[in-house]
Write an enzyme that holds these catalytic residues in place. Sequence first.
Site, mmCIF file in Angstrom:
data_model
loop_
_atom_site.group_PDB
_atom_site.id
_atom_site.type_symbol
_atom_site.label_atom_id
_atom_site.label_comp_id
_atom_site.label_asym_id
_atom_site.label_seq_id
_atom_site.Cartn_x
_atom_site.Cartn_y
_atom_site.Cartn_z
ATOM 1 N N ASN A 9 42.460 62.668 33.382
ATOM 2 C CA ASN A 9 41.069 62.722 33.804
ATOM 3 C C ASN A 9 40.446 63.886 33.044
ATOM 4 O O ASN A 9 40.735 65.047 33.345
ATOM 5 C CB ASN A 9 40.958 62.948 35.316
ATOM 6 C CG ASN A 9 39.531 63.075 35.789
ATOM 7 O OD1 ASN A 9 38.601 63.149 34.997
ATOM 8 N ND2 ASN A 9 39.343 63.115 37.093
ATOM 9 N N ARG A 11 37.774 65.326 33.176
ATOM 10 C CA ARG A 11 36.963 66.257 33.981
ATOM 11 C C ARG A 11 37.827 67.208 34.808
ATOM 12 O O ARG A 11 37.300 68.127 35.435
ATOM 13 C CB ARG A 11 36.018 65.473 34.878
ATOM 14 C CG ARG A 11 34.958 64.760 34.060
ATOM 15 C CD ARG A 11 34.009 63.915 34.820
ATOM 16 N NE ARG A 11 33.803 64.248 36.199
ATOM 17 C CZ ARG A 11 33.048 63.577 37.032
ATOM 18 N NH1 ARG A 11 32.414 62.511 36.601
ATOM 19 N NH2 ARG A 11 32.916 63.932 38.277
ATOM 20 N N CYS A 12 39.138 67.014 34.815
ATOM 21 C CA CYS A 12 40.063 67.841 35.593
ATOM 22 C C CYS A 12 40.644 68.937 34.696
ATOM 23 O O CYS A 12 41.222 68.647 33.642
ATOM 24 C CB CYS A 12 41.187 66.962 36.145
ATOM 25 S SG CYS A 12 42.553 67.882 36.879
ATOM 26 N N SER A 13 40.507 70.182 35.117
ATOM 27 C CA SER A 13 40.994 71.295 34.298
ATOM 28 C C SER A 13 42.509 71.233 34.109
ATOM 29 O O SER A 13 43.000 71.516 33.008
ATOM 30 C CB SER A 13 40.582 72.633 34.907
ATOM 31 O OG SER A 13 41.184 72.827 36.171
#
Length: 117
Positions: A9, A11-13
């Site tokens: 993902n 958008r996931c750090s």
Amino acid sequence: MSDYTIFHNPRCSKSRQTLALLEEKGITPIIIKYLDDIPDAATLKSLITKLGFTHAHDLVRNKEADYKTAGLTAQSNDDDVITAMTQYPKLIERPIVVKGDQAVLGRPPENALTLLD
């Protein structure tokens, strides 16, 4: 073709950090953006096995709003949990790095290093 796959993902750090760590080690994994290319039930069952998890619930992000929407609890059976993950892919814990018949969660990202030769 790469020996490694990451269920990612962007958008996931943690997912970004895990991908960057693999790339630093010279690995260019196959990237599956699982929110767009939602894994089917068979794929999820395979991932659960490769991760060494006993229950499908072990792969669920239970703090997501969709967890409640899906009606899941810690006692939900595996089939219900897997069905919910196919309907609400945000429930799938991330990132998952796969090599052959083994997989790890990239939480922390350094877990992915255990799959390196």
